[in-house]
Design a protein around this motif. Structure first.
Motif, short mmCIF file in Angstrom:
data_model
loop_
_atom_site.label_atom_id
_atom_site.label_comp_id
_atom_site.label_asym_id
_atom_site.label_seq_id
_atom_site.Cartn_x
_atom_site.Cartn_y
_atom_site.Cartn_z
N UNK A 1 0.83 -1.20 0.00
CA UNK A 1 0.00 0.00 0.00
C UNK A 1 0.87 1.26 0.00
N UNK A 2 1.95 1.25 0.76
CA UNK A 2 2.86 2.39 0.78
C UNK A 2 3.52 2.62 -0.57
N UNK A 3 3.93 1.55 -1.22
CA UNK A 3 4.52 1.68 -2.56
C UNK A 3 3.52 2.22 -3.56
N UNK A 4 2.28 1.74 -3.50
CA UNK A 4 1.25 2.26 -4.40
C UNK A 4 1.00 3.74 -4.16
N UNK B 1 0.47 8.40 -6.05
CA UNK B 1 0.09 9.61 -5.35
C UNK B 1 -1.31 9.49 -4.75
N UNK B 2 -1.54 10.24 -3.68
CA UNK B 2 -2.81 10.16 -2.97
C UNK B 2 -3.96 10.73 -3.80
N UNK B 3 -3.67 11.59 -4.75
CA UNK B 3 -4.71 12.23 -5.53
C UNK B 3 -5.32 11.28 -6.57
N UNK B 4 -4.51 10.40 -7.14
CA UNK B 4 -4.98 9.55 -8.23
C UNK B 4 -5.59 8.24 -7.76
N UNK B 5 -5.29 7.79 -6.56
CA UNK B 5 -5.80 6.50 -6.10
C UNK B 5 -7.33 6.45 -6.01
N UNK C 1 -9.49 8.11 -7.80
CA UNK C 1 -9.98 8.09 -9.19
C UNK C 1 -9.80 6.71 -9.82
N UNK C 2 -8.67 6.09 -9.53
CA UNK C 2 -8.43 4.76 -10.07
C UNK C 2 -9.42 3.75 -9.49
N UNK C 3 -9.69 3.85 -8.20
CA UNK C 3 -10.65 2.95 -7.56
C UNK C 3 -12.05 3.18 -8.11
N UNK C 4 -12.41 4.42 -8.35
CA UNK C 4 -13.72 4.75 -8.91
C UNK C 4 -13.87 4.17 -10.31
N UNK C 5 -12.86 4.32 -11.16
CA UNK C 5 -12.95 3.80 -12.52
C UNK C 5 -12.95 2.27 -12.52
N UNK C 6 -12.25 1.68 -11.57
CA UNK C 6 -12.28 0.22 -11.45
C UNK C 6 -13.68 -0.25 -11.06
N UNK C 7 -14.33 0.47 -10.15
CA UNK C 7 -15.70 0.13 -9.76
C UNK C 7 -16.67 0.28 -10.91
N UNK C 8 -16.52 1.35 -11.71
CA UNK C 8 -17.37 1.55 -12.89
C UNK C 8 -17.19 0.40 -13.88
N UNK C 9 -15.93 0.03 -14.10
CA UNK C 9 -15.66 -1.06 -15.04
C UNK C 9 -16.28 -2.37 -14.55
N UNK C 10 -16.21 -2.61 -13.26
CA UNK C 10 -16.81 -3.83 -12.71
C UNK C 10 -18.32 -3.82 -12.87
N UNK C 11 -18.96 -2.66 -12.65
CA UNK C 11 -20.42 -2.57 -12.82
C UNK C 11 -20.82 -2.78 -14.27
N UNK C 12 -20.07 -2.21 -15.20
CA UNK C 12 -20.36 -2.37 -16.63
C UNK C 12 -20.20 -3.84 -17.02
N UNK C 13 -19.13 -4.46 -16.56
CA UNK C 13 -18.90 -5.87 -16.87
C UNK C 13 -20.04 -6.73 -16.33
#
Length: 92
Positions: free
Chosen positions: A13-16, A21-25, A27-39
């Motif tokens: 988690x520290x390496x990620x 960066x704390x700003x992009x994580x 957004x990445x989690x949100x887009x991953x959730x959207x992709x999972x819902x679409x799938x």
């Protein structure tokens, strides 16, 4: 190779956090959730389409197919648009 412990998860988690960066994580989690819902919705649509085809093959119900709609995201009605099916024409 043993089990993953709390220290290994903390290091990953520290390496990620350092890498992205704390700003992009979030957004990445949100887009991953959207992709999972679409799938998930596409898989359900394919499953429903398969059962509708098997019902049509058995001749149990003769119904006109409903117009198909493409959606940007599940539940996103503002960007949904109907799609015209291609007309089959025979030339001969």
């Amino acid at each position: 190779m043993g089990q993953v412990g709390i220290w290994q998860i903390a290091i990953i988690a520290g390496l990620l956090l350092l890498l992205f960066g704390a700003k992009r994580l979030p957004d990445m989690a949100r887009s991953l959730g959207k992709s999972a819902r679409i799938l998930k919705s596409e898989a359900a649509a394919m499953k429903n389409e398969g059962t509708a085809e098997s019902n049509a093959d058995s001749g149990t119900a003769e119904q006109a197919p409903a117009p198909k709609t493409i959606q940007a995201a599940p539940g996103d009605v503002t960007t949904a648009r109907p799609v015209e099916e291609p007309k089959r024409t025979t030339q001969g």
